[in-house]
Design a protein around this motif. Structure first.
Motif, mmCIF file in Angstrom:
data_model
loop_
_atom_site.group_PDB
_atom_site.id
_atom_site.type_symbol
_atom_site.label_atom_id
_atom_site.label_comp_id
_atom_site.label_asym_id
_atom_site.label_seq_id
_atom_site.Cartn_x
_atom_site.Cartn_y
_atom_site.Cartn_z
ATOM 1 N N VAL A 59 -22.580 31.502 39.047
ATOM 2 C CA VAL A 59 -22.349 32.665 38.829
ATOM 3 C C VAL A 59 -21.327 33.486 38.899
ATOM 4 O O VAL A 59 -20.352 34.230 38.462
ATOM 5 C CB VAL A 59 -23.568 33.392 38.319
ATOM 6 N N LEU A 65 -20.478 31.348 34.031
ATOM 7 C CA LEU A 65 -21.620 31.407 32.813
ATOM 8 C C LEU A 65 -22.625 30.450 33.140
ATOM 9 O O LEU A 65 -22.310 29.974 32.123
ATOM 10 C CB LEU A 65 -21.625 32.834 32.137
ATOM 11 N N PRO A 118 -17.601 16.752 32.090
ATOM 12 C CA PRO A 118 -17.957 17.821 30.599
ATOM 13 C C PRO A 118 -17.843 18.921 31.128
ATOM 14 O O PRO A 118 -16.331 19.868 30.463
ATOM 15 C CB PRO A 118 -18.582 17.137 29.696
ATOM 16 N N ARG A 121 -14.966 21.415 31.935
ATOM 17 C CA ARG A 121 -13.363 21.491 31.055
ATOM 18 C C ARG A 121 -13.629 22.941 30.239
ATOM 19 O O ARG A 121 -12.196 23.086 29.841
ATOM 20 C CB ARG A 121 -13.499 20.185 30.265
ATOM 21 N N LEU A 122 -14.749 22.871 30.752
ATOM 22 C CA LEU A 122 -14.563 24.563 28.931
ATOM 23 C C LEU A 122 -14.419 25.855 29.467
ATOM 24 O O LEU A 122 -14.836 25.835 31.068
ATOM 25 C CB LEU A 122 -16.098 24.806 28.189
ATOM 26 N N ARG A 123 -14.655 27.022 29.306
ATOM 27 C CA ARG A 123 -14.618 28.525 29.285
ATOM 28 C C ARG A 123 -15.420 29.351 28.780
ATOM 29 O O ARG A 123 -16.162 28.997 28.137
ATOM 30 C CB ARG A 123 -13.269 28.837 29.115
ATOM 31 N N ASP A 125 -17.955 31.385 27.135
ATOM 32 C CA ASP A 125 -18.983 31.630 26.343
ATOM 33 C C ASP A 125 -19.506 29.844 26.637
ATOM 34 O O ASP A 125 -20.398 29.704 26.212
ATOM 35 C CB ASP A 125 -18.881 32.690 25.737
ATOM 36 N N TYR A 126 -18.156 29.645 25.478
ATOM 37 C CA TYR A 126 -18.799 28.328 25.582
ATOM 38 C C TYR A 126 -18.739 26.901 26.822
ATOM 39 O O TYR A 126 -19.899 25.700 26.630
ATOM 40 C CB TYR A 126 -16.673 27.511 25.539
ATOM 41 N N ARG A 222 -6.987 32.135 37.751
ATOM 42 C CA ARG A 222 -7.380 30.736 37.968
ATOM 43 C C ARG A 222 -5.509 30.447 37.923
ATOM 44 O O ARG A 222 -5.003 29.130 38.720
ATOM 45 C CB ARG A 222 -7.801 29.945 36.570
ATOM 46 N N ILE A 223 -5.007 30.954 37.146
ATOM 47 C CA ILE A 223 -3.744 30.538 37.005
ATOM 48 C C ILE A 223 -2.616 30.665 38.953
ATOM 49 O O ILE A 223 -1.885 29.773 39.173
ATOM 50 C CB ILE A 223 -2.559 31.223 36.269
ATOM 51 N N ILE A 285 -24.204 40.504 40.893
ATOM 52 C CA ILE A 285 -23.307 39.233 40.562
ATOM 53 C C ILE A 285 -22.486 38.894 42.216
ATOM 54 O O ILE A 285 -21.793 39.840 42.360
ATOM 55 C CB ILE A 285 -22.322 39.055 39.485
ATOM 56 N N TYR B 29 -20.487 38.602 17.437
ATOM 57 C CA TYR B 29 -19.285 38.724 18.408
ATOM 58 C C TYR B 29 -17.822 38.591 18.430
ATOM 59 O O TYR B 29 -17.361 38.697 18.746
ATOM 60 C CB TYR B 29 -19.730 36.283 18.880
ATOM 61 N N LEU B 35 -23.117 38.076 23.114
ATOM 62 C CA LEU B 35 -23.685 36.980 22.197
ATOM 63 C C LEU B 35 -24.943 38.137 22.421
ATOM 64 O O LEU B 35 -25.754 38.148 23.466
ATOM 65 C CB LEU B 35 -23.736 35.787 23.889
ATOM 66 N N LEU B 93 -21.576 39.956 31.138
ATOM 67 C CA LEU B 93 -22.606 39.338 31.727
ATOM 68 C C LEU B 93 -23.569 40.332 31.261
ATOM 69 O O LEU B 93 -24.708 40.063 30.965
ATOM 70 C CB LEU B 93 -22.009 39.208 32.925
ATOM 71 N N VAL B 233 -21.149 28.090 17.537
ATOM 72 C CA VAL B 233 -20.657 27.914 18.458
ATOM 73 C C VAL B 233 -19.822 26.624 17.683
ATOM 74 O O VAL B 233 -19.020 26.496 18.138
ATOM 75 C CB VAL B 233 -21.299 27.446 19.618
ATOM 76 N N LEU B 278 -17.379 19.754 21.760
ATOM 77 C CA LEU B 278 -17.372 21.043 22.636
ATOM 78 C C LEU B 278 -15.984 20.538 22.746
ATOM 79 O O LEU B 278 -14.857 20.644 23.913
ATOM 80 C CB LEU B 278 -17.960 21.673 22.562
ATOM 81 N N LEU B 279 -16.007 19.021 23.500
ATOM 82 C CA LEU B 279 -15.213 18.155 24.094
ATOM 83 C C LEU B 279 -14.420 17.994 23.512
ATOM 84 O O LEU B 279 -12.419 17.945 23.703
ATOM 85 C CB LEU B 279 -16.379 16.794 24.624
ATOM 86 N N PRO B 282 -12.872 21.698 22.643
ATOM 87 C CA PRO B 282 -13.494 23.394 23.154
ATOM 88 C C PRO B 282 -13.651 24.370 22.507
ATOM 89 O O PRO B 282 -14.331 25.494 23.509
ATOM 90 C CB PRO B 282 -11.880 22.685 24.542
#
Lengths: 355, 294
Positions: A59, A65, A118, A121-123, A125-126, A222-223, A285, B29, B35, B93, B233, B278-279, B282
């Motif tokens: 975190v 998250l 897996p 690969r996401l960002r 809240d996902y 990141r970029i 944090i 949201y 959330l 957060l 989601v 999601l995979l 996304p």
């Protein structure tokens, strides 16, 4: 060189804090003034500290998250417990614990790697919801597993204990939702604190290393980090796996503090993951020392509020909301700054007058 | 075959409840970018309000439902005002942790106010069940009302957002808060309205959920809340048709896996489907792809 000494100083105060905490508790314990309630909290305090520090890698340092930290703890706990009741049962106490911790960390790290493929690969809240999903899946699947051992080796099924088809002298290890029974309960406060120290050593060195700085660079932009040649997936994965491994260590400690290990929503569900996240966020944090202090205070606080009986968790909730508002609301932050300023101005004025 | 249809219809009914809850999640949201973990506990408050008005005080169930909607709407607005509004400019957060604090608060307040024992909820729906396919498939009144309410809510909500000024203001705020302010939209009021609608929907969902699964305790809302969050989601968080589809698909998957695979593993299967979706996509089934700039 100057930076290095600052980092060293910060790490040093963190270690000193834990050492002081250990000594105070030990003296308190040895003089016999500690209540049995507090005594029972000592090992939990250690694994909560490890969990908070390890979640802070994901975190705070990596900036993602995660709501599934309890899942890795669950993996570690069950790995350690299975070892404790099978191969470890004949070993000397400390050797058993040592190997269980190594195994728990390793298996959790493997799970962290597999889940990380897996998840990372996401960002945003996902990513958070998928970690929550994995945590729940781990807990649910472990609840349906029956594992037995006999002369032919391990048997595993998801139906019931009878379908294990154990041979003569066979023994059921995991009994579905009833979990693992007959654990050695050989964890103690000193071992817990040693593990806290090891976790701190790993995390603090990671933060001050080249890899740690790369992870933080990716968190901040990141970029930009990618464009100077940092491999985003590699460094994110590194943070995720180390965090999972340390959560596994906390799990082993947890399992060795109990006689019976079950995966219930209370100990390995999303509520637990959220509780660890609360430690991290309230402690600040990315602030390792803060995580430790928050973990200790928020574990002791509900116990100390026991005299309030039913109102205990209600007050805990109010305190949590109030602390978040006081800590993060822009108005509260501005108010605090004004307060500090006026005090320092007053001090200066007084100093002037004295002169 | 007929048992399959029964499971399917029950799945759609459960999914409709998830969809109604998910609509609240997704609207909040979309507009506040937070959330709202306490959303599930609003459901529980709605259930308890109806229980006290209809079962304990003996008033007609319609009054009970109305009372639940009023109480939950007020509660939603109050929570937003006290706990979330001061944190509007803070990191997401810290808002999340505050929402968790609110969730703890509601659960424990309910424990004190309503007691620790599980209450049995008397269904507010008094419609005889329907027999289909020569009596092999029975559809209960609760199921029909749940599915029907879900459809009405979806149509009503879509009309509200597309046809009214407040609805358009909500869209504008979710697109760009700063620009919306410049256009003369009262952002704070719009966010409060969103919370009010979301909480009112949660109250309806609570009554429907408790009518079909008639037990009520302080943690009744927690798991449906999480499932609805997953549904939101799944469909692409922020999208209203997405929440609807996500909720119903989730309900069907859960019920069918309970019937044919394992009741203990049904939650795990629901979460596994979410991960797979999601995979592949996304940002969920109907989510928008966000372009990133340096």
């Amino acid at each position: 060189m100057k930076n290095k000494s600052k980092a060293f100083k910060q790490s040093f105060t963190t270690y000193a804090l834990v050492l002081a905490f250990y000594l105070v508790c030990e003296i308190w314990l040895k003089t016999g003034n500690m209540s049995s309630l507090m005594e029972g909290l000592l090992v939990p305090l250690c694994y909560y500290m490890i969990l908070a520090v390890s979640l802070n890698i994901v975190v705070g340092i990596s900036g993602e998250l995660s709501l599934g930290h309890a899942g890795f703890m669950c993996v570690g706990a069950f790995t350690g417990a299975i070892f404790a009741v099978t191969a470890g049962a004949e070993m000397p106490e400390y050797l058993e614990l040592f190997i269980a911790i190594i195994l728990g960390a390793a298996v959790s790290a493997v799970f962290g790697f597999l889940i990380g493929i897996p998840v990372l690969r996401l960002r945003g809240d996902y990513l958070a919801i998928v970690t929550l999903a994995f945590g729940e899946i781990i807990k649910n699947v472990i609840n349906t597993i029956y594992l037995g051992v006999d002369v032919e080796g391990m048997h595993i099924t998801m139906k019931d204990a009878l379908s294990l088809n154990l041979g003569e002298g066979g023994k059921t290890i995991i009994k579905g939702a009833q979990g693992i029974t007959g654990l050695p309960r050989n964890a103690n406060f000193t071992i817990g604190i040693i593990l806290v120290f090891i976790s701190l050593f790993i995390v603090l060195n990671l933060i001050n290393s080249r890899q740690g700085r790369a992870i933080m660079a990716i968190r901040d932009n990141r970029i930009a980090a990618e464009s100077i040649g940092l491999s985003v997936s590699k460094y994110k994965m590194m943070a995720f796996v180390i965090s999972a491994a340390l959560a596994g260590v906390a799990g082993v400690l947890y399992a060795h503090n109990l006689a019976t290990l079950q995966a219930t929503p209370k100990n390995f569900g999303y509520n637990m993951s959220i509780m660890i996240l609360v430690f991290v966020v309230l402690g600040g944090i990315g602030n390792i020392k803060g995580s430790l202090i928050a973990a200790v205070i928020l574990t002791i606080l509900p116990e100390k509020l026991r005299f309030l009986s039913d109102y205990r968790m209600l007050i805990y909730a109010v305190v949590l909301i109030a602390m978040m508002l006081f800590n993060s609301a822009p108005k509260a932050v501005a108010f605090r700054e004004r307060l500090v300023e006026s005090i320092s101005r007053k001090n200066k004025k007084e100093a002037k007058e004295e002169a | 075959m007929s048992s399959f249809i029964t499971y399917l219809i029950n799945g759609i009914s459960l999914g409709s409840v998830y969809a109604i809850i998910a609509l609240g999640y997704t609207m909040v949201y979309g507009i506040a970018k937070m959330l709202n973990f306490a959303h599930g506990d609003i459901i529980m408050v709605g259930g308890f309000t109806t229980y006290y008005i209809a079962s304990v005080m003996g008033m007609p169930s319609a009054v009970g439902v109305l009372g639940a909607v009023v109480v939950c709407t007020a509660l939603g607005v109050i929570i937003e005002r006290i706990a979330y509004k001061p944190l509007r400019e803070a990191s997401s957060l810290s808002v999340l942790i505050t929402a968790i604090g609110v969730s703890y608060f509601l659960q424990n307040a309910a424990l004190i106010v309503f007691g620790a024992d599980t209450k049995s909820f008397k269904s507010v729906i008094d419609i005889p069940s329907l027999s289909l396919m020569g009596g092999t498939v029975t559809v209960s009144g609760e199921t029909m009302v749940t599915i029907l309410s879900c459809i009405i809510i979806l149509i009503g909500l879509t009309a509200f957002i597309n046809k009214t000024k407040t609805g358009q203001a909500m869209l504008a705020v979710s697109e760009d808060k700063g620009a919306a302010t410049l256009m003369g939209i009262n952002v704070n009021r719009t966010i409060a309205v969103t919370f009010a609608i979301g909480s009112a929907l949660a109250a309806v969902a609570g009554v429907l959920l408790c009518s079909s699964y008639p037990t009520l305790s302080s943690t009744t809302g927690a798991m449906p809340g999480i499932k609805a969050f997953v549904a939101a989601v799944f469909g692409g968080i922020g999208s209203i048709p997405g929440a609807m589809i996500g909720g119903i698909v989730l309900g069907i998957i859960e019920n069918l896996s309970k019937a044919y695979i394992s009741s203990q593993l049904s939650d795990a299967i629901v979460f596994a489907v979410l991960i797979i979706v999601l995979l592949v996509k996304p940002t969920g089934l109907m989510g928008k792809k966000i372009q990133e700039k340096v």
